[in-house]
Write a protein that holds these residues in place. Sequence first.
Motif, PDB file in Angstrom:
ATOM      1  N   MET A   1       0.835  -1.165   0.000  1.00  0.00           N
ATOM      2  CA  MET A   1       0.000   0.000   0.000  1.00  0.00           C
ATOM      3  C   MET A   1       0.887   1.238   0.000  1.00  0.00           C
ATOM      4  O   MET A   1       1.928   1.236   0.636  1.00  0.00           O
ATOM      5  N   LEU A   2       0.435   2.267  -0.653  1.00  0.00           N
ATOM      6  CA  LEU A   2       1.183   3.504  -0.692  1.00  0.00           C
ATOM      7  C   LEU A   2       0.264   4.653  -0.323  1.00  0.00           C
ATOM      8  O   LEU A   2      -0.776   4.835  -0.926  1.00  0.00           O
ATOM      9  N   TRP A   3       0.643   5.375   0.700  1.00  0.00           N
ATOM     10  CA  TRP A   3      -0.119   6.538   1.121  1.00  0.00           C
ATOM     11  C   TRP A   3       0.801   7.738   1.132  1.00  0.00           C
ATOM     12  O   TRP A   3       1.962   7.656   1.500  1.00  0.00           O
ATOM     13  N   LEU A   4       0.270   8.868   0.764  1.00  0.00           N
ATOM     14  CA  LEU A   4       1.050  10.093   0.854  1.00  0.00           C
ATOM     15  C   LEU A   4       1.114  10.561   2.303  1.00  0.00           C
ATOM     16  O   LEU A   4       2.101  11.121   2.743  1.00  0.00           O
ATOM     17  N   GLU A   5       0.057  10.337   3.036  1.00  0.00           N
ATOM     18  CA  GLU A   5       0.021  10.659   4.454  1.00  0.00           C
ATOM     19  C   GLU A   5      -0.445   9.411   5.195  1.00  0.00           C
ATOM     20  O   GLU A   5      -1.321   8.698   4.733  1.00  0.00           O
ATOM     21  N   TYR A   6       0.161   9.172   6.347  1.00  0.00           N
ATOM     22  CA  TYR A   6      -0.214   7.986   7.107  1.00  0.00           C
ATOM     23  C   TYR A   6       0.021   8.208   8.591  1.00  0.00           C
ATOM     24  O   TYR A   6       0.698   9.135   9.005  1.00  0.00           O
ATOM     25  N   ILE A   7      -0.573   7.327   9.370  1.00  0.00           N
ATOM     26  CA  ILE A   7      -0.392   7.314  10.817  1.00  0.00           C
ATOM     27  C   ILE A   7       0.184   5.957  11.183  1.00  0.00           C
ATOM     28  O   ILE A   7      -0.288   4.924  10.704  1.00  0.00           O
ATOM     29  N   SER A   8       1.203   5.947  12.026  1.00  0.00           N
ATOM     30  CA  SER A   8       1.762   4.676  12.490  1.00  0.00           C
ATOM     31  C   SER A   8       1.498   4.521  13.988  1.00  0.00           C
ATOM     32  O   SER A   8       1.500   5.489  14.733  1.00  0.00           O
ATOM     33  N   HIS A   9       1.233   3.297  14.374  1.00  0.00           N
ATOM     34  CA  HIS A   9       0.889   2.968  15.750  1.00  0.00           C
ATOM     35  C   HIS A   9       1.830   1.850  16.213  1.00  0.00           C
ATOM     36  O   HIS A   9       1.604   0.690  15.897  1.00  0.00           O
ATOM     37  N   PRO A  10       2.911   2.169  16.948  1.00  0.00           N
ATOM     38  CA  PRO A  10       3.830   1.118  17.398  1.00  0.00           C
ATOM     39  C   PRO A  10       3.465   0.571  18.781  1.00  0.00           C
ATOM     40  O   PRO A  10       2.987   1.314  19.642  1.00  0.00           O
ATOM     41  N   TRP A  11       3.660  -0.727  18.962  1.00  0.00           N
ATOM     42  CA  TRP A  11       3.499  -1.392  20.251  1.00  0.00           C
ATOM     43  C   TRP A  11       4.648  -2.372  20.427  1.00  0.00           C
ATOM     44  O   TRP A  11       5.202  -2.873  19.453  1.00  0.00           O
ATOM     45  N   ASP A  12       4.957  -2.675  21.660  1.00  0.00           N
ATOM     46  CA  ASP A  12       5.921  -3.712  21.973  1.00  0.00           C
ATOM     47  C   ASP A  12       5.291  -4.572  23.058  1.00  0.00           C
ATOM     48  O   ASP A  12       4.982  -4.082  24.145  1.00  0.00           O
ATOM     49  N   LEU A  13       5.052  -5.833  22.734  1.00  0.00           N
ATOM     50  CA  LEU A  13       4.406  -6.759  23.665  1.00  0.00           C
ATOM     51  C   LEU A  13       5.463  -7.647  24.298  1.00  0.00           C
ATOM     52  O   LEU A  13       6.251  -8.278  23.587  1.00  0.00           O
ATOM     53  N   THR A  14       5.474  -7.704  25.617  1.00  0.00           N
ATOM     54  CA  THR A  14       6.450  -8.512  26.335  1.00  0.00           C
ATOM     55  C   THR A  14       5.717  -9.589  27.132  1.00  0.00           C
ATOM     56  O   THR A  14       5.082  -9.273  28.150  1.00  0.00           O
ATOM     57  N   PRO A  15       5.785 -10.850  26.683  1.00  0.00           N
ATOM     58  CA  PRO A  15       5.116 -11.932  27.421  1.00  0.00           C
ATOM     59  C   PRO A  15       5.766 -12.142  28.786  1.00  0.00           C
ATOM     60  O   PRO A  15       6.936 -11.793  28.985  1.00  0.00           O
ATOM     61  N   ALA A  16       5.007 -12.714  29.729  1.00  0.00           N
ATOM     62  CA  ALA A  16       5.541 -12.994  31.059  1.00  0.00           C
ATOM     63  C   ALA A  16       6.764 -13.905  30.961  1.00  0.00           C
ATOM     64  O   ALA A  16       7.756 -13.706  31.645  1.00  0.00           O
ATOM     65  N   SER A  17       6.701 -14.902  30.120  1.00  0.00           N
ATOM     66  CA  SER A  17       7.858 -15.759  29.858  1.00  0.00           C
ATOM     67  C   SER A  17       7.671 -16.377  28.484  1.00  0.00           C
ATOM     68  O   SER A  17       6.562 -16.704  28.082  1.00  0.00           O
ATOM     69  N   THR A  18       8.761 -16.500  27.752  1.00  0.00           N
ATOM     70  CA  THR A  18       8.682 -17.069  26.415  1.00  0.00           C
ATOM     71  C   THR A  18      10.062 -17.534  25.971  1.00  0.00           C
ATOM     72  O   THR A  18      11.076 -17.174  26.572  1.00  0.00           O
ATOM     73  N   THR A  19      10.078 -18.317  24.912  1.00  0.00           N
ATOM     74  CA  THR A  19      11.325 -18.799  24.329  1.00  0.00           C
ATOM     75  C   THR A  19      11.357 -18.405  22.856  1.00  0.00           C
ATOM     76  O   THR A  19      10.342 -17.999  22.295  1.00  0.00           O
ATOM     77  N   THR A  20      12.516 -18.541  22.254  1.00  0.00           N
ATOM     78  CA  THR A  20      12.642 -18.266  20.823  1.00  0.00           C
ATOM     79  C   THR A  20      11.676 -19.140  20.038  1.00  0.00           C
ATOM     80  O   THR A  20      11.002 -18.660  19.122  1.00  0.00           O
ATOM     81  N   ALA A  21      11.568 -20.402  20.397  1.00  0.00           N
ATOM     82  CA  ALA A  21      10.672 -21.320  19.689  1.00  0.00           C
ATOM     83  C   ALA A  21       9.219 -20.874  19.806  1.00  0.00           C
ATOM     84  O   ALA A  21       8.451 -20.964  18.844  1.00  0.00           O
ATOM     85  N   GLU A  22       8.819 -20.366  20.971  1.00  0.00           N
ATOM     86  CA  GLU A  22       7.436 -19.917  21.155  1.00  0.00           C
ATOM     87  C   GLU A  22       7.149 -18.672  20.312  1.00  0.00           C
ATOM     88  O   GLU A  22       6.099 -18.576  19.689  1.00  0.00           O
ATOM     89  N   LEU A  23       8.089 -17.714  20.292  1.00  0.00           N
ATOM     90  CA  LEU A  23       7.889 -16.526  19.470  1.00  0.00           C
ATOM     91  C   LEU A  23       7.864 -16.885  17.989  1.00  0.00           C
ATOM     92  O   LEU A  23       7.035 -16.389  17.234  1.00  0.00           O
ATOM     93  N   ASP A  24       8.778 -17.758  17.566  1.00  0.00           N
ATOM     94  CA  ASP A  24       8.785 -18.190  16.170  1.00  0.00           C
ATOM     95  C   ASP A  24       7.495 -18.928  15.828  1.00  0.00           C
ATOM     96  O   ASP A  24       6.942 -18.762  14.739  1.00  0.00           O
ATOM     97  N   GLY A  25       6.985 -19.724  16.754  1.00  0.00           N
ATOM     98  CA  GLY A  25       5.718 -20.427  16.539  1.00  0.00           C
ATOM     99  C   GLY A  25       4.558 -19.452  16.398  1.00  0.00           C
ATOM    100  O   GLY A  25       3.675 -19.648  15.556  1.00  0.00           O
ATOM    101  N   ALA A  26       4.563 -18.400  17.209  1.00  0.00           N
ATOM    102  CA  ALA A  26       3.515 -17.377  17.111  1.00  0.00           C
ATOM    103  C   ALA A  26       3.571 -16.696  15.751  1.00  0.00           C
ATOM    104  O   ALA A  26       2.533 -16.447  15.127  1.00  0.00           O
ATOM    105  N   MET A  27       4.772 -16.419  15.261  1.00  0.00           N
ATOM    106  CA  MET A  27       4.923 -15.779  13.955  1.00  0.00           C
ATOM    107  C   MET A  27       4.440 -16.724  12.839  1.00  0.00           C
ATOM    108  O   MET A  27       3.785 -16.280  11.898  1.00  0.00           O
TER     109      MET A  27
END
Length: 100
Positions: A1-27
Motif C-alpha cells: 500500500m502507498l499513502w502520501l500521508e499515514y499514521i503509524s501505531h507502534p506497540w511492543d508486547l512482552t510476554p511474562a515468559s517465552t522462548t525463541t521457539a514460542e515466538l517463532d511459533g507465534a509468527m
Amino acid sequence: MLWLEYISHPWDLTPASTTTAELDGAMERLKRELPRHGWKVVEYGRDTSMNKNLSLTADNDEKKVSVKLGAHAKDTPPSLGLMVVSGCYQVPDSQQVQHF
C-alpha cells in the motif's frame, strides 16, 4: 500500500515468559492465519539485524491498513514488536467512521 500521508501505531508486547521457539511459533501461526482474515502476507523471514529477528509484513487492502511484526527473541526480555500503519483519510459528509 502507498499513502502520501499515514499514521503509524507502534506497540511492543512482552510476554511474562517465552522462548525463541514460542515466538517463532507465534509468527508462523500469524503467517498462516492472517490470510484467512483478509490479510495478504507480503514479506516473511529473518531480518538483517545482528539477531536475525523473524519479521512479517501484511496488508489489508479492504481496511487500508498494514502491519509489521518482529519477534525479538534474543532481546532481554524477549518481545514482539508491532507497527500498524494506516492511511489518513477524510470521511465524506454522507458516511460515518468505522470503529474497529
